[in-house]
Design a protein around this motif. Sequence first.
Motif, PDB file in Angstrom:
ATOM      1  N   ALA A 112       0.781  -1.234   0.144  1.00  0.00           N
ATOM      2  CA  ALA A 112      -0.095   0.164  -0.037  1.00  0.00           C
ATOM      3  C   ALA A 112       0.839   0.998   0.084  1.00  0.00           C
ATOM      4  N   PRO A 113       0.525   2.348  -0.409  1.00  0.00           N
ATOM      5  CA  PRO A 113       0.941   3.705  -0.565  1.00  0.00           C
ATOM      6  C   PRO A 113       1.771   3.816   1.080  1.00  0.00           C
ATOM      7  N   ASP A 114       1.338   3.637   1.916  1.00  0.00           N
ATOM      8  CA  ASP A 114       1.995   3.892   3.264  1.00  0.00           C
ATOM      9  C   ASP A 114       2.876   2.788   3.698  1.00  0.00           C
ATOM     10  N   GLY A 115       3.121   1.975   2.885  1.00  0.00           N
ATOM     11  CA  GLY A 115       3.906   0.773   3.259  1.00  0.00           C
ATOM     12  C   GLY A 115       3.608  -0.460   3.620  1.00  0.00           C
ATOM     13  N   THR A 116       2.098  -0.630   3.939  1.00  0.00           N
ATOM     14  CA  THR A 116       1.662  -1.639   4.603  1.00  0.00           C
ATOM     15  C   THR A 116       1.776  -3.071   3.333  1.00  0.00           C
ATOM     16  N   PRO A 117       2.263  -3.996   3.873  1.00  0.00           N
ATOM     17  CA  PRO A 117       2.444  -4.826   2.948  1.00  0.00           C
ATOM     18  C   PRO A 117       1.248  -5.487   2.303  1.00  0.00           C
ATOM     19  N   ALA A 118       1.492  -6.161   1.235  1.00  0.00           N
ATOM     20  CA  ALA A 118      -0.100  -6.413   0.382  1.00  0.00           C
ATOM     21  C   ALA A 118      -0.822  -7.672   1.236  1.00  0.00           C
ATOM     22  N   SER A 119      -0.088  -8.293   1.951  1.00  0.00           N
ATOM     23  CA  SER A 119      -0.774  -9.511   2.514  1.00  0.00           C
ATOM     24  C   SER A 119      -1.651  -8.829   3.755  1.00  0.00           C
ATOM     25  N   GLU A 120      -1.306  -7.945   4.373  1.00  0.00           N
ATOM     26  CA  GLU A 120      -2.292  -7.065   5.216  1.00  0.00           C
ATOM     27  C   GLU A 120      -3.276  -6.285   4.574  1.00  0.00           C
ATOM     28  N   ASP A 121      -2.654  -5.800   3.462  1.00  0.00           N
ATOM     29  CA  ASP A 121      -3.668  -4.879   2.737  1.00  0.00           C
ATOM     30  C   ASP A 121      -4.828  -5.610   2.340  1.00  0.00           C
ATOM     31  N   PHE A 122      -4.749  -6.687   1.742  1.00  0.00           N
ATOM     32  CA  PHE A 122      -5.640  -7.620   1.348  1.00  0.00           C
ATOM     33  C   PHE A 122      -6.473  -8.295   2.415  1.00  0.00           C
ATOM     34  N   GLN A 295      -3.918   2.362  -6.238  1.00  0.00           N
ATOM     35  CA  GLN A 295      -4.674   3.186  -6.908  1.00  0.00           C
ATOM     36  C   GLN A 295      -5.563   2.408  -8.123  1.00  0.00           C
ATOM     37  N   ARG A 296      -4.953   1.525  -8.630  1.00  0.00           N
ATOM     38  CA  ARG A 296      -5.534   0.833  -9.874  1.00  0.00           C
ATOM     39  C   ARG A 296      -6.816   0.307  -9.553  1.00  0.00           C
ATOM     40  N   LEU A 297      -6.940  -0.375  -8.131  1.00  0.00           N
ATOM     41  CA  LEU A 297      -8.053  -0.844  -7.800  1.00  0.00           C
ATOM     42  C   LEU A 297      -9.046   0.057  -7.459  1.00  0.00           C
ATOM     43  N   ALA A 298      -8.655   1.198  -6.969  1.00  0.00           N
ATOM     44  CA  ALA A 298      -9.740   2.158  -6.767  1.00  0.00           C
ATOM     45  C   ALA A 298     -10.363   2.741  -8.064  1.00  0.00           C
ATOM     46  N   ASP A 299      -9.462   2.699  -9.094  1.00  0.00           N
ATOM     47  CA  ASP A 299      -9.707   3.396 -10.456  1.00  0.00           C
ATOM     48  C   ASP A 299     -10.843   2.532 -11.036  1.00  0.00           C
ATOM     49  N   GLN A 300     -10.765   1.204 -10.690  1.00  0.00           N
ATOM     50  CA  GLN A 300     -11.747   0.228 -11.499  1.00  0.00           C
ATOM     51  C   GLN A 300     -13.298   0.556 -10.897  1.00  0.00           C
ATOM     52  N   ALA A 301     -13.363   0.871  -9.448  1.00  0.00           N
ATOM     53  CA  ALA A 301     -14.799   1.314  -8.992  1.00  0.00           C
ATOM     54  C   ALA A 301     -15.291   2.874  -9.766  1.00  0.00           C
ATOM     55  N   LYS A 302     -14.412   3.396 -10.519  1.00  0.00           N
ATOM     56  CA  LYS A 302     -15.032   4.540 -11.419  1.00  0.00           C
ATOM     57  C   LYS A 302     -15.935   3.876 -12.402  1.00  0.00           C
ATOM     58  N   PHE A 303     -15.855   2.694 -12.798  1.00  0.00           N
ATOM     59  CA  PHE A 303     -16.737   2.145 -14.035  1.00  0.00           C
ATOM     60  C   PHE A 303     -17.710   1.352 -13.568  1.00  0.00           C
ATOM     61  N   ALA A 311      -7.813  -2.835   1.449  1.00  0.00           N
ATOM     62  CA  ALA A 311      -8.497  -1.737   2.491  1.00  0.00           C
ATOM     63  C   ALA A 311      -7.799  -0.452   2.018  1.00  0.00           C
ATOM     64  N   SER A 312      -6.785  -0.238   1.563  1.00  0.00           N
ATOM     65  CA  SER A 312      -6.386   1.029   1.362  1.00  0.00           C
ATOM     66  C   SER A 312      -6.944   1.764  -0.048  1.00  0.00           C
ATOM     67  N   SER A 313      -7.749   0.968  -0.704  1.00  0.00           N
ATOM     68  CA  SER A 313      -8.285   1.506  -1.846  1.00  0.00           C
ATOM     69  C   SER A 313      -9.797   2.156  -1.611  1.00  0.00           C
ATOM     70  N   ALA A 314     -10.199   1.916  -0.462  1.00  0.00           N
ATOM     71  CA  ALA A 314     -11.413   2.118  -0.124  1.00  0.00           C
ATOM     72  C   ALA A 314     -11.657   3.639  -0.053  1.00  0.00           C
ATOM     73  N   PRO A 315     -10.788   4.315   0.595  1.00  0.00           N
ATOM     74  CA  PRO A 315     -10.747   6.008   0.744  1.00  0.00           C
ATOM     75  C   PRO A 315     -10.646   6.731  -0.715  1.00  0.00           C
ATOM     76  N   LEU A 316     -10.067   6.019  -1.465  1.00  0.00           N
ATOM     77  CA  LEU A 316      -9.895   6.450  -2.714  1.00  0.00           C
ATOM     78  C   LEU A 316     -11.116   6.288  -3.777  1.00  0.00           C
ATOM     79  N   VAL A 317     -11.982   5.719  -3.508  1.00  0.00           N
ATOM     80  CA  VAL A 317     -13.391   5.448  -4.443  1.00  0.00           C
ATOM     81  C   VAL A 317     -14.045   6.663  -4.696  1.00  0.00           C
ATOM     82  N   GLY A 318     -14.234   7.241  -5.928  1.00  0.00           N
ATOM     83  CA  GLY A 318     -14.673   8.588  -6.239  1.00  0.00           C
ATOM     84  C   GLY A 318     -15.893   8.413  -6.770  1.00  0.00           C
TER      85      GLY A 318
END
Lengths: 366, 423
Positions: A112-122, A295-303, A311-318
């Motif tokens: 994640a952007p804040d350095g959280t490893p992927a295994s924790e982020d997912f 970022q990419r996962l959050a981008d998909q939610a635009k469509f 978890a880190s993508s949720a705040p970026l959903v627009g």
Amino acid sequence: MKLTKLTALAASTALCAPMAFAEMADEMTIVSWGGAYSNSQLKAYHEPYSEKTGVKIINDESSAEAVAKLRAMNEAGNVTWDVVDVVAADAMRLCDEGLALEIDADTQLAPAPDGTPASEDFGELLVSDCFIPQIVYSTTFGYRTDMVGDTPPDDICDVFDLETYPGKRALEKRPINNMEWALLCDGVAKEDVYDVLETEEGQEQALAKLDTIKDSVIWWSAGADTPQLLADGEVVMGSTYNGRLFSVIEEQKQPVGMLWDAQVFDLDGWIIPAGLSPERQARALDYIMFATDTQRLADQAKFISYGPARASSAPLVGQHAELGIDMAPHMPTDPNNAKNTFLYNYEFWADYRDDIDAKFQAWLAK
Amino acid sequence: MSDTTQSGPVLAADGTPLKRSLARALRMQKLRALMLIAPLLLFILLTFILPIADMLFRSVENRIVSDTLPKTVVALQEWDANSGEAPGEDVYAALAADLIVAVEAKTHTRLGTRLNYEMTGISSLFRKSGRKVKRWDLAEDAPFKEKFIDIDKDWADPEVWRTIQTYSPKYTNGYFLNSIDMQKGADGAEARPENQQIYITLFQRTMFMSLVITASCIVLAYPIAWILANLPARSANLLMILVLLPFWTSLLVRTSAWKVMLQQQGVINDVLVWLGLVADDARLVMINNQFGTIVAMTHILLPFMILPMYSVMQTINPSYLRAAKSLGATNWTAFWRVYFPQSVPGIGAGSILVFILAIGYYITPEIVGGTKGVFISNRIAYHISSSLNWGLAAALGAILLVVVLLLYWAYDKIVGIDNVKLG
């Protein structure tokens, strides 16, 4: 002095070389479900990736038969797919069959952007060693707002209530989800559902409950069926994937409402087939690293209205890219929608799928 | 003249016996003919015969158990399945040895999936055990019986061991038993529990509906073919295009069109309600059942009936009918005694085509069949693409193939295959 510098340089390039300059294929085949879903991936992942790397991406819409086809390709010794989009249950089966590559989340996926490893982020969404989650979707009900009177259904058991809500219902032609809902509405507590469903009597009980509405059910097998049946007014309510209902409601402006109660969460994501050549595997891994970052996962939610798996993508959903509406309230994971939810029980259905399906189909044919 | 009375073999011009010379010439000819058809023969062999043979083979093949657990299968031979007790330590030790190898090759989960078709729960049993067994050492960690039961108490269940033992041979009739609603029980084959019986019903339904579809195709196609054959060429061609038009439309589009026509809010129901023939709250159910499937499939398969009938009727000389009438036959007698018998080969050809296509139909029943209108092929497709039980799918397919061949044989006996003409 100069000499040591040179050797150091040579040594470092030699070390870096396999990492940075590993041969990667410049063409890849990505398999997905087609329709609006593939389109959202095209916009959010494929186009940016092609732009960045110049790789040509070929789309194949065979995800519905992915497991069988991958098995056949593997037997024939010629796997032509590089990255495949499958539901989590299929990913587990492909992993079991040795047809998918095992992934180490922390080294092969972006942190994640804040350095959280992927295994924790997912987190616990990493349900299989081979599976890279992408979205959380849910199977839930939609109903015709003009056919339910003044009291729209807000409880899953309204599906079984033929008196208050007469008319046909659309249910999926398989036991998964239907059996759980039936037990839930037959007085079984939510936490006991799978314990009950393990027993012969529990299965009978669920089928008996479904029997009460059997004559009023239209059984669907393709995700597009229920939206069509709702739009035609053939059914008063029906289950399908929440993204399909979103497009009926928001894009096609049909008089349809969402019944989020007891929605069943499920995951969809990527697998990389086992047995790819090193160049193609390197390319597939590189794509996965790119396409499943925050970022990419959050981008998909635009469509499309499916929740990002990180978890880190949720705040970026627009907002929706074309309709301009806020996507967050349409996500199955939104607190308002997720008051009462199920998570697809992968272990249970891996074991009981064949047995209960045989009984379910025999019951259907009766 | 004296030459002809000479005894001994007849000689060709070059002095070799004529018989041998002729045989050689014929052999060359046969070889040339064979060379000409070789590409087609090879093509059919590779793309048709071999895959079918491979599929038939899968319905009995069961190597996976003895390949994955070779030592266990041998150790388990001594164990009596009816003793009601789990086997001894030697079997568990063999299992540990086999599983360590299998986990390394990642084949244990595949075996779990295979055995899960026979007994629910074995899939996760193998997956779970695999994770633990990975860390075991054969020499240090013995004995294993307790350890396996610690992982999952199912390892103490004699039923699990009976399943492994029953399915340890390299070949099995289990798939075939399953496809006729039976299973391998403790004492040989037995009927499945009633709430799991489905395949016999589906086979019967497939047969019955295919026959109904064939019959309705005959009834609908015969007058059309007759008109086509008796109209002047110009108008016949126009009509022919109408017959062929659906052929050029996608199968899915035609099936979906029937959905729009027949559903409760569909065209036909709307018209009936508008005419006042049907009450608005009692609209007819015409789709997602047998009726819908029969209507849609009859429509889709109709050209396969019309075309052979048409080409046979075209060859019937109209003067025969005129002759019959001039000899005093009524219209009906002339048709029934003179015209109809000559058109039977067309009916035969059309019926075989339609019936065999119908029996293997899959997409249309899936879309409009609901629960009562699905065919056996829908289950075959399910086992190929969803449950991955290819062995069972192969067994069901093999039975379907045998049934079709049997019907073809019966047809040949009753009607005679020489009586089939495509033109």
